[in-house]
Design a protein around this motif. Structure first.
Motif, PDB file in Angstrom:
ATOM      1  N   VAL A  36      -9.028   0.011   3.183  1.00 22.90           N
ATOM      2  CA  VAL A  36      -8.378   1.131   2.536  1.00 22.90           C
ATOM      3  C   VAL A  36      -9.379   1.944   1.727  1.00 22.90           C
ATOM      4  O   VAL A  36      -9.365   3.163   1.754  1.00 22.90           O
ATOM      5  CB  VAL A  36      -7.180   0.629   1.700  1.00 22.90           C
ATOM      6  CG1 VAL A  36      -6.605   1.743   0.873  1.00 22.90           C
ATOM      7  CG2 VAL A  36      -6.129   0.045   2.632  1.00 22.90           C
ATOM      8  N   GLY A  37     -10.285   1.297   1.026  1.00 19.40           N
ATOM      9  CA  GLY A  37     -11.362   2.004   0.352  1.00 19.40           C
ATOM     10  C   GLY A  37     -10.957   2.807  -0.865  1.00 19.40           C
ATOM     11  O   GLY A  37     -11.747   3.584  -1.373  1.00 19.40           O
ATOM     12  N   CYS A  38      -9.751   2.641  -1.331  1.00 12.30           N
ATOM     13  CA  CYS A  38      -9.277   3.344  -2.517  1.00 12.30           C
ATOM     14  C   CYS A  38      -9.288   2.373  -3.691  1.00 12.30           C
ATOM     15  O   CYS A  38      -8.983   1.197  -3.533  1.00 12.30           O
ATOM     16  CB  CYS A  38      -7.858   3.869  -2.302  1.00 12.30           C
ATOM     17  SG  CYS A  38      -7.732   5.036  -0.924  1.00 12.30           S
ATOM     18  N   GLY A  39      -9.599   2.882  -4.877  1.00 17.79           N
ATOM     19  CA  GLY A  39      -9.685   2.024  -6.052  1.00 17.79           C
ATOM     20  C   GLY A  39      -8.342   1.664  -6.663  1.00 17.79           C
ATOM     21  O   GLY A  39      -8.206   0.641  -7.321  1.00 17.79           O
ATOM     22  N   THR A  40      -7.338   2.529  -6.442  1.00 17.99           N
ATOM     23  CA  THR A  40      -6.017   2.273  -7.020  1.00 17.99           C
ATOM     24  C   THR A  40      -4.943   2.506  -5.956  1.00 17.99           C
ATOM     25  O   THR A  40      -5.186   3.179  -4.946  1.00 17.99           O
ATOM     26  CB  THR A  40      -5.724   3.196  -8.217  1.00 17.99           C
ATOM     27  OG1 THR A  40      -5.587   4.545  -7.736  1.00 17.99           O
ATOM     28  CG2 THR A  40      -6.825   3.119  -9.281  1.00 17.99           C
ATOM     29  N   TRP A  41      -3.764   1.986  -6.235  1.00 21.24           N
ATOM     30  CA  TRP A  41      -2.643   2.202  -5.322  1.00 21.24           C
ATOM     31  C   TRP A  41      -2.264   3.678  -5.295  1.00 21.24           C
ATOM     32  O   TRP A  41      -1.906   4.210  -4.237  1.00 21.24           O
ATOM     33  CB  TRP A  41      -1.451   1.341  -5.738  1.00 21.24           C
ATOM     34  CG  TRP A  41      -1.677  -0.135  -5.540  1.00 21.24           C
ATOM     35  CD1 TRP A  41      -1.839  -1.079  -6.513  1.00 21.24           C
ATOM     36  CD2 TRP A  41      -1.779  -0.830  -4.283  1.00 21.24           C
ATOM     37  NE1 TRP A  41      -2.030  -2.321  -5.937  1.00 21.24           N
ATOM     38  CE2 TRP A  41      -1.993  -2.195  -4.567  1.00 21.24           C
ATOM     39  CE3 TRP A  41      -1.711  -0.446  -2.957  1.00 21.24           C
ATOM     40  CZ2 TRP A  41      -2.132  -3.167  -3.589  1.00 21.24           C
ATOM     41  CZ3 TRP A  41      -1.853  -1.406  -1.967  1.00 21.24           C
ATOM     42  CH2 TRP A  41      -2.065  -2.744  -2.277  1.00 21.24           C
ATOM     43  N   ASP A  42      -2.356   4.372  -6.435  1.00 20.40           N
ATOM     44  CA  ASP A  42      -2.051   5.805  -6.466  1.00 20.40           C
ATOM     45  C   ASP A  42      -3.024   6.594  -5.594  1.00 20.40           C
ATOM     46  O   ASP A  42      -2.635   7.538  -4.905  1.00 20.40           O
ATOM     47  CB  ASP A  42      -2.091   6.347  -7.902  1.00 20.40           C
ATOM     48  CG  ASP A  42      -0.895   5.901  -8.727  1.00 20.40           C
ATOM     49  OD1 ASP A  42       0.126   5.459  -8.141  1.00 20.40           O
ATOM     50  OD2 ASP A  42      -0.981   5.986  -9.971  1.00 20.40           O
ATOM     51  N   GLN A  43      -4.311   6.222  -5.629  1.00 18.01           N
ATOM     52  CA  GLN A  43      -5.296   6.884  -4.764  1.00 18.01           C
ATOM     53  C   GLN A  43      -4.982   6.636  -3.297  1.00 18.01           C
ATOM     54  O   GLN A  43      -5.128   7.533  -2.469  1.00 18.01           O
ATOM     55  CB  GLN A  43      -6.703   6.389  -5.089  1.00 18.01           C
ATOM     56  CG  GLN A  43      -7.236   6.873  -6.413  1.00 18.01           C
ATOM     57  CD  GLN A  43      -8.553   6.204  -6.784  1.00 18.01           C
ATOM     58  OE1 GLN A  43      -8.961   5.195  -6.206  1.00 18.01           O
ATOM     59  NE2 GLN A  43      -9.228   6.769  -7.783  1.00 18.01           N
ATOM     60  N   MET A  44      -4.547   5.423  -2.975  1.00 13.55           N
ATOM     61  CA  MET A  44      -4.192   5.121  -1.590  1.00 13.55           C
ATOM     62  C   MET A  44      -3.001   5.957  -1.143  1.00 13.55           C
ATOM     63  O   MET A  44      -2.993   6.487  -0.029  1.00 13.55           O
ATOM     64  CB  MET A  44      -3.889   3.634  -1.419  1.00 13.55           C
ATOM     65  CG  MET A  44      -3.546   3.255   0.002  1.00 13.55           C
ATOM     66  SD  MET A  44      -3.211   1.494   0.145  1.00 13.55           S
ATOM     67  CE  MET A  44      -2.602   1.418   1.824  1.00 13.55           C
TER      68      MET A  44
END
Length: 172
Positions: A10-18
């Motif tokens: 996924v490569g995103c730091g947070t669930w919101d970024q994902m």
């Protein structure tokens, strides 16, 4: 996840970024493409999917299938789901924004929904993964793409989309 793209995550730091990344990416994904989300380190090969298991393989998973006219099918499960092959990708007769708990494939344990809003599809998918996994970030999740194949002798319509387009959106 996928042997060809072992670094797919996924490569995103947070669930919101994902959620934001997925919502921005979904409108560009062509009809027939399936995105499977699951544990990053969970490897499932073709042999294990075709073996006769008494019990399905447990894992928190979500799947999004791009359908015609911008409609998306979001499926949620506690077991590994296979990429579905549908008779066609026109779901215009399906009721949008209504949960379906019955599953003809028996690998979708926690319902499915048709949605027309990419942000809603992303939110349903990511919220499911975050809530059910209990993980503080999406770092332990990966994805696999199943691209639709064109029938022989029929030219492809629309732009030529590749998995690399999707990966670029992640900064890979």
């Amino acid at each position: 996840m996928n042997d060809d793209y072992e670094e797919d995550f996924v490569g995103c730091g947070t669930w919101d970024q994902m959620t934001a990344w997925l919502a921005d990416s979904l409108p560009e994904i062509p009809v027939g493409v399936t995105i499977d989300f699951g544990p990053r380190d969970f490897a499932v090969d073709e042999d294990s999917l075709t073996d006769d298991f008494d019990e399905p393989l447990d894992a928190v998973c979500a799947q999004i299938v791009a359908l015609e006219h911008g409609r998306l099918l979001v499926r949620r499960s506690h077991v590994v789901m296979e990429a579905s092959s549908f008779v066609h990708h026109d779901a215009s007769a399906a009721t949008p924004n209504h949960w379906f708990t019955e599953d003809p494939t028996s690998d979708c344990t926690d319902g499915a929904i048709y949605v027309d809003d990419p942000a809603l599809a992303a939110d349903i998918c990511v919220t499911w993964l975050a809530t059910e996994s209990g993980e503080p970030t999406p770092a332990d999740f990966g994805f696999d793409l199943s691209e639709a194949e064109h029938l022989p002798g029929i030219s492809a319509s629309g732009g030529q989309w590749t998995i690399d387009d999707f990966l670029r959106r992640l900064g890979h």
